[in-house]
Write an enzyme that holds these catalytic residues in place. Structure first.
Site, PDB file in Angstrom:
ATOM      1  N   LYS A  67       0.905  -1.221  -0.077  1.00 45.25           N
ATOM      2  CA  LYS A  67      -0.114   0.339   0.186  1.00 45.25           C
ATOM      3  C   LYS A  67       0.761   0.688   0.184  1.00 45.25           C
ATOM      4  CE  LYS A  67      -2.003   1.595   4.076  1.00 45.25           C
ATOM      5  NZ  LYS A  67      -3.196   1.367   4.901  1.00 45.25           N
ATOM      6  N   ARG A 111     -10.336  -2.207   7.482  1.00 42.06           N
ATOM      7  CA  ARG A 111      -9.249  -3.132   7.615  1.00 42.06           C
ATOM      8  C   ARG A 111      -8.944  -2.566   9.318  1.00 42.06           C
ATOM      9  NH1 ARG A 111      -5.097  -0.353   8.821  1.00 42.06           N
ATOM     10  NH2 ARG A 111      -2.884  -0.434   7.656  1.00 42.06           N
ATOM     11  N   HIS A 138     -13.008  10.577  12.043  1.00 43.02           N
ATOM     12  CA  HIS A 138     -13.650   9.875  10.817  1.00 43.02           C
ATOM     13  C   HIS A 138     -12.737   8.069  11.204  1.00 43.02           C
ATOM     14  CE1 HIS A 138     -13.590   8.527   6.864  1.00 43.02           C
ATOM     15  NE2 HIS A 138     -12.259   7.832   6.560  1.00 43.02           N
ATOM     16  N   GLN A 139     -12.294   7.560  11.944  1.00 39.64           N
ATOM     17  CA  GLN A 139     -11.735   6.145  11.858  1.00 39.64           C
ATOM     18  C   GLN A 139     -12.906   5.712  13.324  1.00 39.64           C
ATOM     19  OE1 GLN A 139      -9.919   4.342  10.485  1.00 39.64           O
ATOM     20  NE2 GLN A 139      -8.904   5.610   9.283  1.00 39.64           N
ATOM     21  N   MET A 219      -6.331   1.615  19.160  1.00 41.09           N
ATOM     22  CA  MET A 219      -5.850   1.435  17.382  1.00 41.09           C
ATOM     23  C   MET A 219      -5.326   2.603  17.083  1.00 41.09           C
ATOM     24  SD  MET A 219      -7.120  -1.614  16.912  1.00 41.09           S
ATOM     25  CE  MET A 219      -7.229  -1.525  15.289  1.00 41.09           C
ATOM     26  N   GLY A 220      -4.907   3.975  17.641  1.00 46.15           N
ATOM     27  CA  GLY A 220      -4.499   5.285  17.034  1.00 46.15           C
ATOM     28  C   GLY A 220      -3.361   5.103  17.177  1.00 46.15           C
ATOM     29  N   THR A 221      -2.485   4.592  18.057  1.00 46.01           N
ATOM     30  CA  THR A 221      -0.856   4.832  17.861  1.00 46.01           C
ATOM     31  C   THR A 221      -0.788   4.657  17.133  1.00 46.01           C
ATOM     32  OG1 THR A 221      -1.209   5.249  20.290  1.00 46.01           O
ATOM     33  CG2 THR A 221       0.550   4.738  19.488  1.00 46.01           C
TER      34      THR A 221
HETATM   35  P1  NAD Z   1      -9.470  12.041  12.950  1.00 48.14           P
HETATM   36  O1  NAD Z   1      -8.743  13.611  12.632  1.00 48.14           O
HETATM   37  O2  NAD Z   1     -10.434  11.824  11.755  1.00 48.14           O
HETATM   38  O3  NAD Z   1      -9.674  12.148  14.272  1.00 48.14           O
HETATM   39  C1  NAD Z   1      -8.624  11.998  15.348  1.00 48.14           C
HETATM   40  C2  NAD Z   1      -9.739  11.929  16.996  1.00 48.14           C
HETATM   41  O4  NAD Z   1      -8.264  12.114  18.117  1.00 48.14           O
HETATM   42  C3  NAD Z   1     -10.741  12.705  17.100  1.00 48.14           C
HETATM   43  O5  NAD Z   1     -11.348  11.944  17.362  1.00 48.14           O
HETATM   44  C4  NAD Z   1      -9.826  13.511  18.077  1.00 48.14           C
HETATM   45  O6  NAD Z   1     -10.719  13.851  18.861  1.00 48.14           O
HETATM   46  C5  NAD Z   1      -8.957  13.384  18.855  1.00 48.14           C
HETATM   47  N1  NAD Z   1      -7.830  13.858  19.100  1.00 48.14           N
HETATM   48  C6  NAD Z   1      -7.021  15.110  18.375  1.00 48.14           C
HETATM   49  N2  NAD Z   1      -5.976  15.683  19.281  1.00 48.14           N
HETATM   50  C7  NAD Z   1      -6.024  14.792  20.317  1.00 48.14           C
HETATM   51  C8  NAD Z   1      -5.769  14.897  22.244  1.00 48.14           C
HETATM   52  N3  NAD Z   1      -4.633  15.709  22.317  1.00 48.14           N
HETATM   53  N4  NAD Z   1      -5.748  14.125  22.872  1.00 48.14           N
HETATM   54  C9  NAD Z   1      -6.879  12.980  22.734  1.00 48.14           C
HETATM   55  N5  NAD Z   1      -7.486  13.027  21.770  1.00 48.14           N
HETATM   56  C10 NAD Z   1      -7.314  14.235  20.808  1.00 48.14           C
HETATM   57  O7  NAD Z   1      -8.179  11.017  12.908  1.00 48.14           O
HETATM   58  P2  NAD Z   1      -8.949   9.867  12.231  1.00 48.14           P
HETATM   59  O8  NAD Z   1      -8.563   9.442  10.932  1.00 48.14           O
HETATM   60  O9  NAD Z   1     -10.284   9.023  12.804  1.00 48.14           O
HETATM   61  O10 NAD Z   1      -7.463   8.238  12.964  1.00 48.14           O
HETATM   62  C11 NAD Z   1      -7.542   8.359  14.244  1.00 48.14           C
HETATM   63  C12 NAD Z   1      -6.127   8.138  14.516  1.00 48.14           C
HETATM   64  O11 NAD Z   1      -5.550   6.194  14.235  1.00 48.14           O
HETATM   65  C13 NAD Z   1      -5.109   8.006  13.792  1.00 48.14           C
HETATM   66  O12 NAD Z   1      -3.768   8.922  14.815  1.00 48.14           O
HETATM   67  C14 NAD Z   1      -4.259   7.483  12.523  1.00 48.14           C
HETATM   68  O13 NAD Z   1      -2.965   7.894  12.473  1.00 48.14           O
HETATM   69  C15 NAD Z   1      -4.736   6.779  13.486  1.00 48.14           C
HETATM   70  N6  NAD Z   1      -5.168   5.475  12.003  1.00 48.14           N
HETATM   71  C16 NAD Z   1      -4.417   4.263  12.975  1.00 48.14           C
HETATM   72  C17 NAD Z   1      -4.519   2.898  11.856  1.00 48.14           C
HETATM   73  C18 NAD Z   1      -4.493   1.219  12.673  1.00 48.14           C
HETATM   74  O14 NAD Z   1      -4.124   0.749  11.305  1.00 48.14           O
HETATM   75  N7  NAD Z   1      -4.316   1.641  14.031  1.00 48.14           N
HETATM   76  C19 NAD Z   1      -5.576   2.536  11.068  1.00 48.14           C
HETATM   77  C20 NAD Z   1      -5.987   4.498  10.176  1.00 48.14           C
HETATM   78  C21 NAD Z   1      -5.039   5.460  10.874  1.00 48.14           C
END
Ligand code: NAD
Length: 321
Positions: A67, A111, A138-139, A219-221
């Site tokens: 990807k 995924r 979004h996620q 899932m975010g980190t």
């Molecule tokens: P997004 O910008 O749509 O949403 C961001 C989220 O983080 C919101 O809920 C926002 O309020 C919150 N946020 C922002 N700053 C913050 C803080 N200081 N403390 C707590 N929360 C805070 O982003 P998204 O597309 O939903 O992506 C979210 C995360 O998921 C990103 O870090 C992205 O890299 C990660 N991600 C991980 C995978 C994986 O496979 N693990 C895949 C895709 C995305």
């Protein structure tokens, strides 16, 4: 070569198909039938973009590819395009010839949601009633939608750093007919399962916000420096991940390992639980953590699945390449 454009993905791919593809490839990773290549991620010095490649080879599913994509922070405001952009390329493992090019944006969300759902299926207690959500971006909407299909929850509780965004996940719960309540972080003690999906660099969920027996999908980190939960929580939990090397370097476990609270050998592959070589949850009081870092093989698995569906439905574009 076949092309499946981004616009077709929503009509083709379902959360169920994504779940099946991701569960299968996690199992193949644990049995060493599939492996991920080292990740490349570069700040390209143009448009503040981060661009990179995640690839791998699944010998069991005969899926080879990568990807390519990343994050363009100004896309939405400047062009009305989404900031995350990616494309999956599949190759024939017998010949090396390009086989397919597939839109990767929606697939990434599906995924990623499938990964936390797989972890809930294999690690959460059987009697879960309350699902906690941290994050409302979004996620998070995809995460919640997929999780609500794994178990019959009585309630969703949610917290978000930006409270005005909570309506995004409230709507997903409402569409599924499940009551939603906004809570403060200590309120997460009522949750049996917690999904955290934010872009935070400092932890929100602390160890004493979590009750015994909870399963947490972090899932975010997915980058060095990001952090969603207190490192001490991982030392109180049994920690599982998609890929151990990523978990301890770019995943949630990076902080607990750096602080000496856990060792790399304390982190287990979720695929081992799927394969039955790790027993998974040992008791109803155990806290389990799934550190979902996101691996290239997940992308290849869902892309291969979508190519098959596109061919079946006659919407794959064939080009002489
Ligand atoms: P997004 O910008 O749509 O949403 C961001 C989220 O983080 C919101 O809920 C926002 O309020 C919150 N946020 C922002 N700053 C913050 C803080 N200081 N403390 C707590 N929360 C805070 O982003 P998204 O597309 O939903 O992506 C979210 C995360 O998921 C990103 O870090 C992205 O890299 C990660 N991600 C991980 C995978 C994986 O496979 N693990 C895949 C895709 C995305």
């Amino acid at each position: 070569m076949l092309i499946v454009p981004e616009r077709e993905i929503a009509n083709l791919m379902t959360p169920e198909a994504a779940f099946e593809a991701v569960e299968k490839v996690f199992a193949a990773m644990a049995s060493k039938d599939a492996y991920n290549f080292p990740v490349v991620r570069e700040a390209i010095g143009h448009e503040d973009a981060l661009y990179g490649f995640k690839g791998g080879f699944d010998q069991a599913g005969l899926t080879l590819g990568l990807k390519a994509g990343g994050y363009w922070p100004h896309n939405l405001e400047k062009r009305g395009e989404i900031n995350h952009q990616s494309t999956v390329f599949l190759f024939d493992p017998d010949t090396g010839k390009a086989k397919a090019m597939v839109g990767g944006n929606l697939l990434t969300a599906l995924r990623t949601a499938a990964a936390s759902s797989v972890s809930i299926k294999h690690l959460a207690r059987k009697d879960v009633k309350v699902l906690g959500m941290i994050g409302a971006g979004h996620q998070a909407t995809f995460q919640l939608g997929a999780a609500l299909e794994t178990r019959a929850y009585e309630k969703v509780i949610g917290w978000n750093y930006h409270p005005d965004m909570l309506s995004n996940i409230e709507k997903v719960a409402a569409d599924a007919g499940v009551p939603f309540e906004a809570v403060d972080l200590p309120g997460m003690k009522d949750a049996d399962v917690i999904i955290s999906i934010t872009s935070a660099f400092t932890p929100s969920l602390m160890a004493d916000h979590v009750s015994p027996g909870t399963h947490i999908a972090c899932m975010g980190t997915d980058t060095k420096g990001k952090q969603e939960v207190e490192a001490a929580l991982l030392s109180r939990a049994t920690v599982f991940t998609d890929e151990v090397a990523q978990s301890v370097s770019i995943g949630e476990a990076q902080h607990a390992v750096a602080a000496g609270l856990i060792k790399e050998s304390d982190v287990y592959q979720i695929g081992a639980v799927i394969n039955g070589t790790h027993a998974g949850r040992a008791s109803d009081d155990e806290i389990t953590v799934f550190d979902g870092t996101g691996v290239g093989l997940q992308d290849l698995a869902v892309a291969a699945s979508v190519v098959n569906l596109a061919v079946e439905k006659g919407v794959a574009i064939e080009v002489d390449f």
